[in-house]
Write an enzyme that holds these catalytic residues in place. Structure first.
Site, PDB file in Angstrom:
ATOM      1  N   SER A 143     -27.922  82.045  49.384  1.00 55.63           N
ATOM      2  CA  SER A 143     -28.302  83.016  48.360  1.00 55.63           C
ATOM      3  C   SER A 143     -29.489  82.470  47.585  1.00 55.63           C
ATOM      4  O   SER A 143     -29.707  81.247  47.540  1.00 55.63           O
ATOM      5  CB  SER A 143     -27.130  83.261  47.399  1.00 55.63           C
ATOM      6  OG  SER A 143     -27.550  84.004  46.268  1.00 55.63           O
ATOM      7  N   TYR A 156     -20.509  80.843  41.259  1.00 53.07           N
ATOM      8  CA  TYR A 156     -21.189  81.351  42.459  1.00 53.07           C
ATOM      9  C   TYR A 156     -22.448  80.538  42.731  1.00 53.07           C
ATOM     10  O   TYR A 156     -22.695  80.124  43.868  1.00 53.07           O
ATOM     11  CB  TYR A 156     -21.520  82.825  42.264  1.00 53.07           C
ATOM     12  CG  TYR A 156     -22.188  83.475  43.447  1.00 53.07           C
ATOM     13  CD1 TYR A 156     -21.494  83.673  44.638  1.00 53.07           C
ATOM     14  CD2 TYR A 156     -23.510  83.901  43.389  1.00 53.07           C
ATOM     15  CE1 TYR A 156     -22.097  84.268  45.735  1.00 53.07           C
ATOM     16  CE2 TYR A 156     -24.123  84.510  44.467  1.00 53.07           C
ATOM     17  CZ  TYR A 156     -23.411  84.684  45.644  1.00 53.07           C
ATOM     18  OH  TYR A 156     -24.012  85.275  46.721  1.00 53.07           O
TER      19      TYR A 156
END
Length: 243
Positions: A143, A156
């Site tokens: 990501s 995250y």
């Protein structure tokens, strides 16, 4: 140089929808045999199997990727069915959009286990078989938060930093064995996970799962002397070179 993947075997996680389903269909269209690993939503996994089976052989293995025994058992089942593993796509992920001060141990463990522990130990189980493949390839879906921490996404971000750091180490450890390790680090992809964690976002200008699948397709099929370690992808509304 274009690579012919017909008859090769790909193992994919997070294949019940979103990026995983799009990648599964792309690889099926390349003629690969597909092994789908999924968790809680068996209906979604079955829907992906129906789509993939239109093009190729497909094996579904539902189970808990974060469990102690499932990764090795899934790899063993895939090898027993198809004789080996040529591609592993670590795509399963979980997101959070919670203030740092409100994150408890259970949420911390959930995110870290799905986003980092699961791909780590699944890859450990699959790696001996990937080394025996003439085209062993690992694709980790990371990501943009692996490069830039976002507010409200501390766990995250930490999990994706861990995933990318491990990917770099793994790539250097494996390249002399002929196993290629790639990372794709996308910005906002409009999936069910994003809809839940970021309800403020709308589809306009968002990356689609199909576009990420096309990148996986590119990494696999264009297999010459030029090797791409990581592809960083931003969505349309983001300024270039900002993550």
């Amino acid at each position: 140089m274009a690579m012919d993947w017909r008859g090769k075997t790909a193992v994919l996680t997070g294949s019940g929808g979103g990026i995983g389903r799009a990648v599964a269909e792309h690889l099926a269209r390349l003629g690969m045999r597909i092994v789908l690993l999924g968790g809680k939503n068996l209906d979604k996994l079955e829907r992906t199997r129906e789509i993939v089976s239109r093009h190729t052989e497909c094996l579904t293995l539902p189970g808990d990727l974060t469990g102690a025994d499932f990764p090795a058992a899934a790899v063993a089942a895939a090898v027993a069915e198809y004789g080996g593993i040529d591609v592993l796509v670590n795509n399963a992920g979980a997101a959070q959009n919670t203030p740092f001060a409100e994150i408890g141990a259970a949420e911390f463990d959930r995110i870290m286990n799905i986003n980092f522990r699961a791909p780590f130990f699944l890859t450990q189980a699959a790696l001996p078989h990937l080394k025996h493949s003439p085209c062993g390839t690992i694709v980790n879906i990371a990501s943009v938060v692996a490069h830039s921490g976002y507010p409200m996404q501390s766990v995250y971000s930490a999990s994706k930093h861990a995933l990318l750091g491990w990917t770099k180490s793994l790539a250097r450890e494996c390249f002399r064995d002929g196993v290629r390790v790639h990372a794709i680090s996308p910005g906002g992809v409009y999936t069910d996970m994003v809809k839940l964690s970021r309800p403020d976002l709308t589809p306009e200008g968002m990356i689609t799962p199909e576009e990420i699948a096309e990148i996986v397709d590119f990494l696999l099929t264009r297999r010459g002397n030029a090797v791409i370690d990581e592809i960083l992808v931003h969505r349309l509304g983001k300024e270039p070179f900002l993550v």
